[in-house]
Scaffold this active site. Structure first.
Site, short mmCIF file in Angstrom:
data_model
loop_
_atom_site.label_atom_id
_atom_site.label_comp_id
_atom_site.label_asym_id
_atom_site.label_seq_id
_atom_site.Cartn_x
_atom_site.Cartn_y
_atom_site.Cartn_z
N THR A 21 1.49 -0.91 -0.62
CA THR A 21 0.33 -0.07 -0.31
C THR A 21 1.12 1.23 0.43
O THR A 21 0.75 2.44 -0.91
CB THR A 21 -1.46 0.02 0.93
N MET A 95 11.07 -6.79 3.96
CA MET A 95 10.87 -7.31 5.69
C MET A 95 12.43 -8.42 5.58
O MET A 95 12.34 -9.04 6.75
CB MET A 95 9.21 -8.27 6.00
N ILE A 97 16.75 -7.97 6.57
CA ILE A 97 18.00 -6.56 6.79
C ILE A 97 18.79 -6.48 5.97
O ILE A 97 19.23 -8.09 5.71
CB ILE A 97 18.38 -6.90 8.12
N ASN A 112 13.95 4.31 4.11
CA ASN A 112 12.80 2.98 5.01
C ASN A 112 11.75 4.18 5.59
O ASN A 112 11.74 5.50 5.95
CB ASN A 112 13.69 2.23 5.99
N HIS A 114 9.03 3.93 8.82
CA HIS A 114 8.55 2.58 9.89
C HIS A 114 6.92 3.12 10.14
O HIS A 114 7.02 4.36 11.26
CB HIS A 114 9.93 2.31 11.12
C1 GRF Z 1 4.21 -0.56 7.28
O1 GRF Z 1 3.58 0.10 8.36
C2 GRF Z 1 5.63 -0.14 6.85
O2 GRF Z 1 5.63 1.24 8.17
C3 GRF Z 1 5.95 -1.18 7.82
O3 GRF Z 1 5.63 -2.53 7.20
C4 GRF Z 1 3.83 -1.82 6.77
C5 GRF Z 1 4.24 -1.60 4.76
O4 GRF Z 1 2.17 -1.65 4.26
N1 GRF Z 1 7.46 -1.07 7.46
P1 GRF Z 1 2.73 -1.93 3.40
O5 GRF Z 1 2.87 -3.85 2.11
O6 GRF Z 1 3.01 -0.85 2.12
O7 GRF Z 1 0.86 -2.22 2.76
#
Ligand code: GRF
Length: 192
Positions: A21, A95, A97, A112, A114
């Site tokens: 998203t 996801m 590192i 990034n 977060h």
């Molecule tokens: C988001 O909450 C982002 O901050 C975190 O992972 C989620 C990813 O959501 N790192 P999407 O795949 O962009 O919907």
């Protein structure tokens, strides 16, 4: 690698592992008239990541990479990024590192997002921990990536109020909505 230069258009690769998203919000942003970025590639460690569907829809190159052997995966990605002359990497729900070596190759050019008010709540399961600790606020942060997890220089943050009714799911939804606004704003801040 050169430093960011003012009004140039930055060829960008977005790294995802899931829904995408944030990727969608960045694609929409990149399609606006004054956008400083073009999205040249979507890179994922998961062949089934839902966000990969956006590649076809928006005619963007996709690159799925098996991360079982990280050094090999990163070598392949770096070669792809070089060939495509990518000069900005945006992690958006990626996801994995990345190694110090990878980050060194794109020093100061990896961002990034977060879902917490860093430096609080680095790592996974942020919303669960925030609710458990009865915080009054949480939020989201866009930051540069360095070799320590969720620790690079902060570019922008957005605070979100937590109500008594919130649970990890409702909080995640509220924050995600703000993430979609924050990531493009952070990129604008860097380039204008
Ligand atoms: C988001 O909450 C982002 O901050 C975190 O992972 C989620 C990813 O959501 N790192 P999407 O795949 O962009 O919907």
């Amino acid at each position: 690698m050169k430093k960011f230069v003012g009004k140039n258009i930055h060829k960008t690769a977005i790294f995802i592992s899931g829904k995408g998203t944030n990727l969608l919000s960045l694609i929409k942003f990149s399609n606006t008239k004054s956008s400083p970025i073009t999205i040249e590639a979507i890179i994922s460690d998961k062949s089934k990541a839902k966000g990969l569907n956006l590649a076809k829809k928006y005619n963007i190159k996709k690159f799925v990479i098996n991360f079982k052997k990280r050094s090999l995966a990163e070598r392949k990605i770096l070669s792809f990024l070089n060939k495509s002359q990518i000069n900005l990497v945006c992690l958006a729900g990626f996801m994995r590192i990345l190694s110090k070596n990878f980050i060194k190759n794109y020093k100061g050019k990896i961002l990034n997002i977060h879902p917490s008010l860093l430096p609080k709540y680095k790592g996974l399961n942020t919303h669960e921990r925030v609710i458990k600790n009865k915080e009054k606020y949480s939020g989201c942060t866009v930051h540069f990536v360095n070799s320590k997890l969720d620790s690079g220089k902060i570019i922008l943050q957005k605070k979100v109020k937590i109500t008594k009714k919130d649970n990890p799911k409702t909080l995640s939804k509220k924050i995600l909505k703000q993430e979609h606004i924050l990531y493009p704003r952070a990129i604008k801040k860097l380039f204008f």
